[in-house]
Design an enzyme around this catalytic site. Sequence first.
Site, PDB file in Angstrom:
ATOM      1  CG  ASP A 134      -2.111   0.927   1.027  1.00  0.00           C
ATOM      2  OD1 ASP A 134      -2.465   1.194  -0.148  1.00  0.00           O
ATOM      3  OD2 ASP A 134      -2.689   1.390   2.024  1.00  0.00           O
ATOM      4  CG  HIS A 141      -4.858  10.386   3.015  1.00  0.00           C
ATOM      5  ND1 HIS A 141      -5.917  10.264   3.895  1.00  0.00           N
ATOM      6  CD2 HIS A 141      -3.952   9.444   3.387  1.00  0.00           C
ATOM      7  CE1 HIS A 141      -5.654   9.279   4.755  1.00  0.00           C
ATOM      8  NE2 HIS A 141      -4.472   8.769   4.467  1.00  0.00           N
ATOM      9  CD  GLU A 206      -6.341   4.517   4.841  1.00  0.00           C
ATOM     10  OE1 GLU A 206      -5.650   3.761   4.118  1.00  0.00           O
ATOM     11  OE2 GLU A 206      -5.864   5.265   5.708  1.00  0.00           O
ATOM     12  CD  GLU A 208      -5.520   2.779  -0.030  1.00  0.00           C
ATOM     13  OE1 GLU A 208      -4.728   2.190  -0.792  1.00  0.00           O
ATOM     14  OE2 GLU A 208      -5.321   2.923   1.197  1.00  0.00           O
ATOM     15  CE  LYS A 260      -3.328   2.268   7.561  1.00  0.00           C
ATOM     16  NZ  LYS A 260      -4.263   2.777   6.550  1.00  0.00           N
TER      17      LYS A 260
HETATM   18 MN    MN Z   1      -4.132   2.829   2.910  1.00  0.00          MN
END
Ligand code: MN
Length: 432
Positions: A134, A141, A206, A208, A260
């Site tokens: 990631d 952000h 999030e 993405e 995460k």
């Molecule tokens: Mn992320």
Amino acid sequence: MTVETDFTHDPSATSWVDSANGHPHFPVQNLPLGVFSPPGGGDPRGGMAIGDMILDLGDIAGLLELEAANAARLAGGATLNDLLARGSDSLRALRQGVFKLLTEEGNKRAIGPALHKAADCDLYLPVTVGDYTDFYTGIHHAENIGSLFRPDNPLLPNYKYVPIGYHGRSSSIRLSGVDVKRPSGQTKAPDADAPSFGPSKRLDYELEMGIWVGKGNALGHPIPIGEAEEHIAGISILNDWSARDIQAWEYQPLGPFLAKNFHSTISPWIVTMDALAPFRVAQPARPEGDPAPLEYLYDEHDQATGALGVTMDVFISTAKMREDGAAPHRLSTGPMTAMYWTAAQLVTHHAVGGCNLRPGDLLGTGTLTSGKEGGEGSLIELTRGGKQPIELPNGETRTFLEDGDEVIMTAYAEKEGFARIGLGECRAVIVG
Ligand code: MN
């Protein structure tokens, strides 16, 4: 400068699959790749979305020629890794071959049995994801998050030189639609003396985009920036669920870990770089005073065409909203051009020390926040670090996600003179 388009991008082309014509996501100009099993059982296999239907690629291999036929056969298995490994020329041959089959009326009878109603099919992860990385390319952000921690100095000095990233967890990537169990972990309130253990109270999403690696590279053989595009198969929508309270306590000095790794959600369809060709745009100019990318990350063609004109939206649907039959509420909208680095730069940087990327590896862009009001790609930004709850149309408020909340992400590309295409949806419900 533009990227070449061909007959498969003709906006006037229509398919004999009626639901494809004018379909907001999957007209015949898209033809994204996924893995499905047909109604009534059957093994998972590769397919293409066309309107409300899914085309079984292995089933129609015999109607295709040469490389397109090879590619369709490779798509016959339960994952598309082997197909992606063959590279972008092969994906293009498959796209062109299938496009002809689906636009020429005479093929209707032969292909009919290979088409299945998408609503009756089961969908699976399109590839076996060996590695997931990631990145942190959303500069707005990064500024927003950085300013919560370091108001005077939100961006660290390396940000504009290095595409920042971390190695994520591939085992917990799940397809859109799979419930997300709220993680428990260690958290420590700023005023507490010691950490405590329990369910995360600051669960966030999030927004993405996931970039799929196509052809890999051998260990010790970096990918020059001019060749990086040949290693990118396509994109899907990615939700990198994040437990902010766990993250705040654990992230120093080595970065995100359990905050995460409990679950990431990906949309089912890989929209190929060929489908996206009409929507390629120049990488936005860096603000005055920013450094130019180091030479190994700079390519003129990439700068001129390496960004994607894709719009992304996030919606929330709470349990109460669903009970009341209320429509999901849009939390934010923004463009993929919020990336400070191009997809090609991410690929080249990842491999520059000799790291081998493999077909089906997933590169997350990082949260894409537009920099404008209403373009926040996460709740921690929308609620200013959890300090300002947002109010939903039915009067409910949120600082972070509650059990029963469903987060729905969607994305599309449109441009005058071309058919609009979409990426479908990336959605999941939080459960306790
Ligand atoms: Mn992320």
